[in-house]
Design a protein around this motif. Structure first.
Motif, PDB file in Angstrom:
ATOM      1  N   GLU A  46       0.839  -1.194   0.000  1.00 52.50           N
ATOM      2  CA  GLU A  46       0.000   0.000   0.000  1.00 52.50           C
ATOM      3  C   GLU A  46       0.874   1.243   0.000  1.00 52.50           C
ATOM      4  N   GLY A  47       0.606   2.146  -0.908  1.00 50.77           N
ATOM      5  CA  GLY A  47       1.393   3.367  -1.012  1.00 50.77           C
ATOM      6  C   GLY A  47       0.732   4.516  -0.265  1.00 50.77           C
ATOM      7  N   THR A  48       1.091   5.720  -0.650  1.00 52.51           N
ATOM      8  CA  THR A  48       0.517   6.922  -0.032  1.00 52.51           C
ATOM      9  C   THR A  48       0.362   7.990  -1.103  1.00 52.51           C
ATOM     10  N   ILE A  49      -0.863   8.394  -1.361  1.00 50.52           N
ATOM     11  CA  ILE A  49      -1.118   9.529  -2.253  1.00 50.52           C
ATOM     12  C   ILE A  49      -1.664  10.657  -1.394  1.00 50.52           C
ATOM     13  N   ASN A  92      -4.864  23.666  -3.231  1.00 47.02           N
ATOM     14  CA  ASN A  92      -4.099  24.917  -3.152  1.00 47.02           C
ATOM     15  C   ASN A  92      -2.995  24.844  -2.102  1.00 47.02           C
ATOM     16  N   GLN A  93      -2.252  23.749  -2.141  1.00 42.88           N
ATOM     17  CA  GLN A  93      -1.103  23.534  -1.258  1.00 42.88           C
ATOM     18  C   GLN A  93      -1.493  23.292   0.198  1.00 42.88           C
ATOM     19  N   VAL A  94      -2.796  23.155   0.458  1.00 45.82           N
ATOM     20  CA  VAL A  94      -3.280  22.811   1.797  1.00 45.82           C
ATOM     21  C   VAL A  94      -3.572  21.320   1.824  1.00 45.82           C
ATOM     22  N   PHE A  95      -2.970  20.613   2.766  1.00 45.34           N
ATOM     23  CA  PHE A  95      -3.159  19.169   2.847  1.00 45.34           C
ATOM     24  C   PHE A  95      -4.609  18.838   3.200  1.00 45.34           C
ATOM     25  N   ILE A  96      -5.180  17.897   2.448  1.00 47.34           N
ATOM     26  CA  ILE A  96      -6.558  17.485   2.690  1.00 47.34           C
ATOM     27  C   ILE A  96      -6.610  16.101   3.327  1.00 47.34           C
ATOM     28  N   ALA A  97      -5.966  15.124   2.688  1.00 45.66           N
ATOM     29  CA  ALA A  97      -6.040  13.756   3.210  1.00 45.66           C
ATOM     30  C   ALA A  97      -5.070  12.858   2.464  1.00 45.66           C
ATOM     31  N   ASP A  98      -4.875  11.672   3.013  1.00 43.27           N
ATOM     32  CA  ASP A  98      -4.126  10.616   2.327  1.00 43.27           C
ATOM     33  C   ASP A  98      -5.110   9.696   1.623  1.00 43.27           C
TER      34      ASP A  98
END
Length: 706
Positions: free
Chosen positions: A317-320, A325-331
């Protein structure tokens, strides 16, 4: 301004329990919301400067400061952005449901569109009340003559607002952290959370600890106007550079220009690798990467890395990481990232994502589906392009990327269509072939195969037709009545061509090169080839290829015994072998105590092979499916027994001995040994069978010593 006490304009009696228990699933999210609001305020101020409505000071440096104070149990978020007037606090803070960012964009949408406004969510500020008993705002608007405003609220529906003391344009938010959430006042915890959500926000973010006594050493040339010098360090030598001990500087935590925001032509290989190591803490070099850069019909940028995976020991399992707009939302938001690409590692930034108010879920399925399809297309284009133009590099990566691609083909029909001709199969010599190349491999003229046939030692095998006594006879073509037949292809070549087109194209495969080595040797001796399929995903994958490509069939090399491996025999000899098979089948069933076993007698070209077992492809696949689903009470071996055939080579002396001495003293032992030897060419013996095989082998060797 006159002091004011009032009620927040909301529709519920108390919105805070809703915010705490429903709106945000993670309490640490308030860092993201308050910092992104600060970035938003700074972006607005820069726009006003660009449009000539405001002049930024010459020494202006946009920044957001986060100050932790564990002694006073407070957290401060300070920005030097646009600030607010009393009326704006009334409108944007007291009227919770109204979004200041939306209003600002609407007002200035025709005047400037260079930068994006992060905040679209009026409730973001109130995420602070998930962790704070009381929140204070000190703000000063950019507008000329504006008065500073001080606002406080203790988490109820009431607030206090009065004239403030702030002298610089911008906003300072102070959170008085409740006892359950004091961990957020810890400098290291704050750093961890900010790194998680804000590593790539477009404004510099600095973290510091209030009243810290920590210091750092710098040279005099490195000194900044904001540095607080504690002492000058005495030089050991006159020529040494002067060093200063200063109060520890606030730590910069983010990178304002992430790699994905740049054009691919501006990025170097080392930058891609450094970004990968930094973001994913993975120091194994990725195989390669895809840089996404799209402006129409939606705006999306990102980088997808194909990591090198140890299939045996690591999770695949990877990570995307998804950004807005450069604000982290989720993995790994599954609606945006195709399921099979979850195996990759990467970042995707899409400002157009239709998020809900807490940014934790996606809305507008049609739009999100288009994003997912675009990502899939870009991956397929990259891989197919590599296969066409960089075949050698593609082959180097294949063993590592094949699980991604095969899984993608199983999950996505469009991806499968694009990739089918660029799937690689490794043959018995370790060379890679595409599917179209595999279909051409075993198109061998039967006469040519006979002429070139060799045994496992590379010695030429004579092509001959033998009778029931093993004597050579002349080859002839006879019809169903036994009369000599005319050559049907004398003037009918077109018919054979059409039959060839209708004929099923078989691709032979191997699942265990060591276990199936006997069959591999036979194939090589007959100048035939097979592909190696060793991963668990290969069985469902080839089943799908068969379903999507009419006339293609995958068959394991031990599923059947083709005419290529048999010596030509007369009809009389064939009839004789059928009769012998009946008698030896009774013997084998009695000796092995296996009533269901099928026995055939064949004359193989290779006289060194005594026995072998074939298991029909259908039975093997059914057996594999039963094992996969482990149906309770189901005998997973029953399908194997139905499709299993023991083939005895009439050209081998041991088999000839059994045929001629069925009542002999050692025939039982020979039959058991022939069967176990055949089984061993396919799979390991069961524990009891292996014990008996070893004991029997010792007994046979003892007989040789007498």
């Amino acid at each position: 301004m006159a002091a004011k006490h009032g009620n927040l304009s909301i529709n519920s009696d108390n919105i805070f329990p809703i915010i705490k228990k429903w709106l945000y699933s993670d309490h640490d999210i308030f860092f993201r919301e308050l910092i992104s609001n600060g970035c938003d305020a700074i972006t607005k101020l820069k726009k006003l400067d660009m449009m000539g409505e405001y002049a930024l000071p010459d020494d202006y440096k946009a920044k957001i400061q986060v100050i932790v104070n564990p002694e006073e149990k407070t957290l401060k978020f300070i920005d030097n952005g646009i600030g607010m007037t009393a009326d704006e606090v009334e409108e944007y803070i007291n009227q919770i449901a109204f979004s200041g960012a939306t209003d600002f964009i609407e007002k200035y949408k025709d005047k400037a569109n260079e930068d994006q406004i992060i905040g679209h969510f009026g409730l973001g500020f109130y995420s602070a009340f998930m962790v704070a008993d009381e929140v204070e705002i000190d703000t000063l608007s950019w507008q000329e003559g504006a008065q500073a405003v001080h606002w406080t609220c203790d988490g109820g529906t009431e607030f206090d607002m009065e004239e403030g003391k702030r002298t610089e344009v911008g906003t300072e938010i102070t959170l008085h952290i409740n006892e359950d959430c004091l961990e957020f006042c810890n400098e290291y915890k704050a750093k961890e959370v900010i790194k998680k959500y804000c590593s790539f926000m477009p404004t510099e973010i600095y973290l510091s600890k209030a009243n810290t006594t920590e210091t750092q050493i710098i040279t005099e040339q490195e000194k900044l106007p904001t540095d607080e010098v504690v002492e000058e360090i005495k030089k050991e030598k006159e020529e040494d550079e002067q060093k200063l001990k200063i109060k520890k500087r606030p730590e910069l935590l983010n990178e304002t220009q992430p790699l994905w925001a740049k054009h691919p032509n501006e990025c170097t290989r080392e930058e891609y690798l450094e970004f990968y190591r930094k973001v994913f803490q993975d120091y194994k070099e990725p195989l390669f990467w895809i840089h996404l850069n799209m402006d129409y019909p939606f705006n999306m940028k990102g980088i997808l890395y194909f990591p090198k995976i140890n299939m045996e020991y690591e999770s695949i399992e990877g990570t995307i990481k998804l950004y807005n707009n450069q604000v982290f939302i989720a993995d790994n938001i599954k609606e945006v990232i195709p399921e099979f690409l979850m195996l990759l590692k990467g970042v995707i930034d899409c400002p157009d994502l239709p998020l809900n108010v807490s940014r934790s879920a996606l809305q507008n399925d049609g739009f999100v589906k288009k994003i997912s399809e675009y990502i899939t297309k870009k991956v397929a284009d990259k891989l197919s392009g590599m296969c066409k133009t960089e075949k050698e590099e593609y082959e180097k990566y294949w063993d590592d990327i094949s699980p991604f691609i095969k899984f993608g083909c199983l999950k996505d029909d469009k991806f499968c269509e694009k990739m089918t001709d660029y799937i690689l199969f490794k043959n018995l010599d370790g060379n890679y072939m595409t599917l179209p190349e595999c279909l051409e491999v075993n198109k061998i003229d039967p006469d040519e195969a006979e002429e070139n046939a060799t045994d496992e030692n590379g010695e030429k095998v004579e092509a001959e037709v033998v009778d029931e006594n093993g004597e050579k006879v002349e080859a002839e073509i006879v019809d169903e009545n036994g009369s000599e037949a005319e050559d049907e292809n004398a003037d009918g070549g077109d018919d054979s061509d059409s039959e060839e087109e209708k004929k099923e194209k078989i691709i032979y495969y191997v699942t265990d090169e060591k276990q199936q080595s006997q069959y591999i040797n036979m194939f090589k001796a007959a100048k035939m080839d097979a592909v190696v399929l060793t991963h668990n995903i290969d069985q469902p994958f080839v089943s799908q290829l068969e379903a999507k490509n009419e006339g293609i069939k995958f068959q394991r090399i031990d599923a059947d015994l083709t005419d290529t491996f048999k010596a030509k025999t007369s009809k009389k000899a064939e009839k004789e072998m059928e009769e012998q098979a009946e008698s030896i089948a009774k013997l084998m069933k009695k000796v092995l105590k296996k009533d269901a076993i099928k026995v055939k007698i064949e004359k193989l070209k290779n006289k060194k092979i005594s026995s072998m077992i074939t298991l029909s492809e259908e039975s093997r696949r059914m057996q594999d499916m039963m094992k996969m689903y482990s149906m309770p009470g189901m005998d997973t071996g029953m399908f194997g027994k139905e499709g299993e055939t023991l083939i005895l080579n009439a050209n081998h002396p041991l088999v000839q001995y059994v045929l001629e001495h069925q009542d002999g003293e050692n025939v039982k032992m020979i039959c058991e040994q022939l069967y176990d030897l055949a089984l061993l060419q396919q799979a390991p013996l069961e524990p009891d069978a292996m014990t008996k095989f070893v004991a029997r082998s010792n007994e046979i060797m003892m007989m040789l010593t007498k």
